[in-house]
Design an enzyme around this catalytic site. Structure first.
Site, PDB file in Angstrom:
ATOM      1  N   ASP A  80      -5.031  -8.205  -3.319  1.00 38.17           N
ATOM      2  CA  ASP A  80      -5.305  -7.878  -1.893  1.00 38.17           C
ATOM      3  C   ASP A  80      -6.658  -8.485  -1.277  1.00 38.17           C
ATOM      4  O   ASP A  80      -6.669 -10.044  -1.271  1.00 38.17           O
ATOM      5  CB  ASP A  80      -5.440  -6.415  -1.364  1.00 38.17           C
ATOM      6  CG  ASP A  80      -5.387  -6.089  -0.034  1.00 38.17           C
ATOM      7  OD1 ASP A  80      -5.380  -7.135   0.740  1.00 38.17           O
ATOM      8  OD2 ASP A  80      -5.254  -4.765   0.576  1.00 38.17           O
ATOM      9  N   HIS A 120       0.870  -1.155   0.085  1.00 37.07           N
ATOM     10  CA  HIS A 120      -0.175  -0.024  -0.072  1.00 37.07           C
ATOM     11  C   HIS A 120       0.932   1.408  -0.049  1.00 37.07           C
ATOM     12  O   HIS A 120       0.895   1.870  -0.791  1.00 37.07           O
ATOM     13  CB  HIS A 120      -0.918  -0.047   1.275  1.00 37.07           C
ATOM     14  CG  HIS A 120      -1.835  -1.307   1.345  1.00 37.07           C
ATOM     15  ND1 HIS A 120      -2.576  -1.476  -0.008  1.00 37.07           N
ATOM     16  CD2 HIS A 120      -2.216  -2.093   1.931  1.00 37.07           C
ATOM     17  CE1 HIS A 120      -3.354  -2.619   0.502  1.00 37.07           C
ATOM     18  NE2 HIS A 120      -3.069  -2.792   1.592  1.00 37.07           N
TER      19      HIS A 120
END
Ligand SMILES: [Zn+2]
Length: 435
Positions: free
Chosen positions: A322, A271
């Protein structure tokens, strides 16, 4: 798994950044050993159309797939979504985890992902007691093997519920007694996977986040993990994580990891959405990888990370799906560019070449599947032949310049994937043929 030798003939193949025509590819024992352009197809060649390197999903939590389409009705923020995720985790058994993961990995392979980094933390039973013989980890390994996708199992150290806080009841099955117990389990798991011989599964490592370990734990991990092992960490996905880290240590998460010597070429920050200029400098100077997860970051309202600034500073980029709100490498690549256009209000932030690299070589490198970071995207000689065939004449792709496919194609345009010598055509499930 046996690996047959085979010659493939491609109408077009992406090699050294260029779509070469009429390319014969020689594959020996799963490795691509020769790529010769400008040659007509010979009898016995396996005929393929447009062939590109297989994509790498560098950040996955397979069980999050169960949340798709189930968390939108009641609104809420990241933390409410996380509560729903914990409810799902509580229901997993080794058997259900295997079945669930095989379905998710199959969806990935059919979308064009040929390798996945599974960031795994559901280790134990609900009381936190170990299952016999690494049952949850081997469930994932077996699922990947059955689905025919390359797996790097990123076993995560997850010891705390927040900075300075014990694990909550719902997090108990994620944890280990302490960092030494995690390292011991990690090494034992590596031995078990190695005893299975050369296959599609290797072991990497992860720290869930700076919330999940102490400063001392970071030192033990830095000393206890072999230096070549990939190490992935969730970093600065939410401003609240940054604030908790600053309050406790006077450092950002990136600053804390740097202070403990964990930033290097084997390090991946997942991220990296909310960074300071100094964070960007540190990650770039270390030649670390940033695993961007654009569809998840959009779904959770995380924000848009400084991807071009990180690349300019020297970091490498990769993509991940994810929580699997979408499983589509083409969408992750195009969103990576389109999100930046919205953020910076101009076009052309990443070239198509950069998007190809982010989807392929960047992921291979950060999962330890390739030692070199090639400058040009394309099929790599003396590397496992993992590849994707894409149809450039569907209603969606018709007229697209091949080099710009990352900004136009979608998973439904994939017509075949090849992983380690096995070719599968997703439109004919169950009709997989070894090549
Ligand atoms: Zn994650």
């Amino acid at each position: 798994m046996t690996r047959a030798d085979r010659i493939y003939h491609c109408e077009f193949a992406l090699v050294d950044g260029v779509f070469a025509e009429q390319v014969r590819l020689k594959v020996v024992d799963g490795l691509l050993v020769e790529a010769v352009p400008g040659v007509l197809r010979q009898p016995g060649d396996v005929a393929l159309g447009v062939v590109v390197p297989g994509f790498v999903n560098a950040h996955s939590h397979a069980f999050h797939r169960e949340l798709r389409g189930r968390t939108h009705a009641d609104g809420g923020d990241f933390w409410r979504w996380r509560h729903r995720m914990y409810e799902t985790a509580a229901g997993l058994t080794p058997s259900s985890y295997r079945d669930l993961a095989e379905g998710v990995f199959t969806e990935m392979r059919d979308a064009g992902y040929t390798a996945v980094g599974e960031f795994h933390y559901v280790h134990h039973d609900l009381r936190g007691e170990p299952y016999p013989e690494h049952a949850m980890e081997l469930a994932l390994a077996d699922a990947a093997t059955a689905a025919g996708i390359r797996l790097v199992l990123l076993d995560a150290c997850y010891l705390r519920g927040g900075v300075g806080q014990p694990l909550t009841d719902e997090q108990r099955r994620f944890g280990d007694p302490d960092v030494y117990a995690w390292l011991e389990r990690w090494h034992a798991l590596r031995d078990v996977l190695a005893s299975r011989g050369r296959g599609l599964v290797t072991l990497g490592a992860a720290v869930h986040s700076v919330r999940a370990v102490s400063r001392r734990d970071l030192d033990v991990i830095a000393d206890g993990l072999p230096p070549e092992v990939p190490l992935h960490v969730h970093v600065s996905e939410q401003p609240a994580e940054n604030q908790a880290c600053l309050d406790a240590y006077g450092l950002t998460p990136t600053g804390l990891l740097a202070a403990h010597g964990l930033l290097s070429q084997r390090f991946s920050a997942v991220h990296a959405t909310h960074l300071t200029a100094e964070d960007i400098r540190l990650l770039g100077a270390a030649n670390a990888t940033i695993v961007m997860c654009p569809t998840t970051e959009a779904d959770l309202g995380d924000g848009i990370g400084p991807a071009p600034e990180l690349a300019a500073a020297g970091a490498s980029l990769a993509i991940g799906s994810d929580q699997h709100v979408v499983i589509d490498p083409w969408e992750e690549m195009s969103r990576l560019e389109l999100d930046q256009r919205l953020r910076l209000q101009r076009r052309g932030i990443f070239t198509p070449d950069a998007l190809w690299r982010t989807g392929t070589t960047g992921g291979h490198h950060c999962l330890g599947l390739s030692k070199v970071r090639r400058r040009s995207p394309g099929l790599g000689l003396q590397e496992p032949f993992d590849a994707v065939e894409i149809n450039p004449t569907t209603a969606r792709t018709r007229g697209v310049e091949l080099h710009q496919l990352p900004l136009a194609a979608r998973a439904a345009d994939v017509t075949a994937t090849i992983v380690d010598g096995t070719l599968t055509r997703p439109e004919q499930p169950g009709d997989s043929s070894r090549c």
